[in-house]
Enzyme design. Structure first.
Site, short mmCIF file in Angstrom:
data_model
loop_
_atom_site.label_atom_id
_atom_site.label_comp_id
_atom_site.label_asym_id
_atom_site.label_seq_id
_atom_site.Cartn_x
_atom_site.Cartn_y
_atom_site.Cartn_z
N ASP A 1 -0.17 -10.01 -3.19
CA ASP A 1 0.23 -8.60 -3.16
C ASP A 1 -0.73 -7.89 -2.21
O ASP A 1 -1.90 -7.70 -2.53
CB ASP A 1 0.16 -7.99 -4.57
CG ASP A 1 0.83 -6.62 -4.60
OD1 ASP A 1 1.01 -6.02 -3.53
OD2 ASP A 1 1.18 -6.16 -5.71
N ILE B 1 -0.91 -4.76 -1.06
CA ILE B 1 -1.42 -3.52 -1.67
C ILE B 1 -0.76 -3.39 -3.04
O ILE B 1 0.44 -3.13 -3.14
CB ILE B 1 -1.08 -2.25 -0.85
CG1 ILE B 1 -1.59 -2.36 0.59
CG2 ILE B 1 -1.67 -1.02 -1.53
CD1 ILE B 1 -1.31 -1.12 1.44
N ASP B 2 -1.53 -3.58 -4.08
CA ASP B 2 -1.00 -3.31 -5.41
C ASP B 2 -1.38 -1.87 -5.74
O ASP B 2 -2.56 -1.52 -5.73
CB ASP B 2 -1.54 -4.28 -6.46
CG ASP B 2 -0.79 -4.09 -7.77
OD1 ASP B 2 0.45 -4.16 -7.75
OD2 ASP B 2 -1.44 -3.82 -8.79
N GLU C 1 4.64 -10.30 -1.43
CA GLU C 1 5.55 -9.22 -1.85
C GLU C 1 6.45 -8.76 -0.71
O GLU C 1 7.66 -8.65 -0.88
CB GLU C 1 4.73 -8.02 -2.37
CG GLU C 1 5.63 -6.83 -2.67
CD GLU C 1 4.93 -5.68 -3.37
OE1 GLU C 1 3.70 -5.59 -3.32
OE2 GLU C 1 5.65 -4.86 -3.96
N THR D 1 0.99 0.62 -4.31
CA THR D 1 1.48 1.23 -3.06
C THR D 1 1.81 2.71 -3.26
O THR D 1 1.54 3.53 -2.37
CB THR D 1 2.72 0.46 -2.54
OG1 THR D 1 2.33 -0.88 -2.28
CG2 THR D 1 3.25 1.07 -1.25
N ASP E 1 1.89 -9.41 -8.87
CA ASP E 1 1.04 -8.45 -9.59
C ASP E 1 0.17 -9.16 -10.62
O ASP E 1 -0.81 -8.59 -11.09
CB ASP E 1 1.89 -7.40 -10.33
CG ASP E 1 2.77 -6.59 -9.41
OD1 ASP E 1 2.27 -6.17 -8.35
OD2 ASP E 1 3.95 -6.38 -9.75
C1 IPD Z 1 3.46 -2.19 -8.49
C2 IPD Z 1 2.28 -1.57 -9.19
C3 IPD Z 1 2.79 -0.66 -10.27
C4 IPD Z 1 3.66 -1.41 -11.26
C5 IPD Z 1 4.80 -2.10 -10.53
C6 IPD Z 1 4.24 -3.02 -9.46
P1 IPD Z 1 3.10 -2.56 -5.86
O1 IPD Z 1 3.03 -3.00 -7.43
O2 IPD Z 1 1.44 -2.53 -9.74
O3 IPD Z 1 1.74 -0.09 -10.97
O4 IPD Z 1 4.20 -0.51 -12.18
O5 IPD Z 1 5.58 -2.83 -11.45
O6 IPD Z 1 5.27 -3.72 -8.83
O7 IPD Z 1 4.57 -2.35 -5.54
O8 IPD Z 1 2.33 -1.30 -5.73
O9 IPD Z 1 2.53 -3.73 -5.16
#
Ligand code: IPD
Length: 277
Positions: A90, A92-93, A70, A95, A220
């Site tokens: 990813d 940190i999913d 990411e 963030t 994700d």
């Molecule tokens: C996000 C999270 C969020 C979702 C976004 C993602 P990130 O990932 O999963 O819940 O709504 O579409 O991109 O940016 O925290 O790695």
């Protein structure tokens, strides 16, 4: 080949646990927060640190492998899948949760070989739940086998979704319009937890019946696609076709019947593809 994939899985688990510890320790500390594609699309120094750790660890072990991460993509790397073994990361999913100290965050690492997703590791770092899946070998949470929901009736479903980081008023309206359509079915409920990877783990575990989102990214859902599939669930495109990892949209459910009923209610929200540049 079997032994190799087992070795890859072991390496991914090891580095995921290390990454998880860093994230857990950083959760309540002060962070340097920057924005990316929108005012609500956030990144911290920990996202970058953890992604570097994962990529350097795995590329030392497997020098011929490629990476889609990411934060590397945010820094200008291409997001293209080739036939080579490619780790999709990813760091940190969740963030936004992380920035606010909300303890719903995960590390997600998937591996694609010849454009097929072969394994996935997702670590919910604060609750210390490690989800793993390998194609043809089942999906597990801390060693316990996962089984997705068998519910086929949308009017009895609990559904997860995410709002993403887009704040363009028209797109926001469309996100709420889709929720409204599902609630009018009437589905039992819709929940938002802030991590698409963890939402998908909840589908795999049968904690909820389904998940859908427009606007998420390949990192994700790559790891989760293996975990959900191995738990007996399915992940498809929001228009009903096969999942397209780069399309930024997905419907996941325990059953195909459930997924199709959700597809019927959803109206598309357009996002630029991950592999468009
Ligand atoms: C996000 C999270 C969020 C979702 C976004 C993602 P990130 O990932 O999963 O819940 O709504 O579409 O991109 O940016 O925290 O790695």
């Amino acid at each position: 080949r079997d032994e190799l994939l087992e070795e890859y899985l072991k390496a991914a688990v090891q580095v995921t646990l290390e990454a998880g510890q860093i994230i857990r320790e950083a959760l309540t500390s002060e962070k340097r927060v920057q924005t990316k594609s929108s005012a609500a699309d956030l990144v911290t120094e920990t996202d970058q640190l953890v992604e570097n750790l994962i990529i350097s660890t795995l590329s030392n072990k497997f020098p011929s492998h490629r990476f889609i991460g990411e934060e590397s993509v945010a820094a200008g790397e291409k997001c293209i899948l080739t036939d080579d073994p490619t780790w999709i990361i990813d760091p940190i999913d969740g963030t936004c949760n992380f920035v606010h100290g909300t303890p719903v965050v995960a590390v997600s690492i998937g591996l694609s070989v010849k454009k097929e997703l072969e394994l996935g590791v997702i670590y919910s770092c604060v609750e210390e739940k490690l989800y793993t899946g390998r194609k043809g070998h089942g999906a597990f949470c801390n060693g316990q086998k996962l089984q997705a929901s068998t519910q086929t009736d949308l009017s009895k479903a609990l559904i997860l979704t995410e709002l993403g980081s887009i704040r363009d008023p028209v797109a926001v309206k469309m996100l709420f319009n889709n929720m409204e359509r599902l609630l009018k079915v009437p589905a039992h409920g819709i929940r938002i937890v802030g991590s698409a990877a963890l939402d998908l783990c909840h589908v795999a575990a049968g904690d909820v019946d389904a998940f859908y989102q427009f606007g998420l990214h390949c990192w994700d859902m790559a790891a989760a696609a293996v975990i959900v599939g191995e738990a007996g669930g399915i992940m498809i495109d929001t228009a009903g076709g096969p999942l397209d990892l780069m399309s930024r949209r997905v419907v996941a459910a325990g059953t195909l019947e459930m997924a199709y009923q959700i597809v019927k209610e959803l109206q598309p929200v357009a996002y630029e593809r991950d592999d468009s540049t």
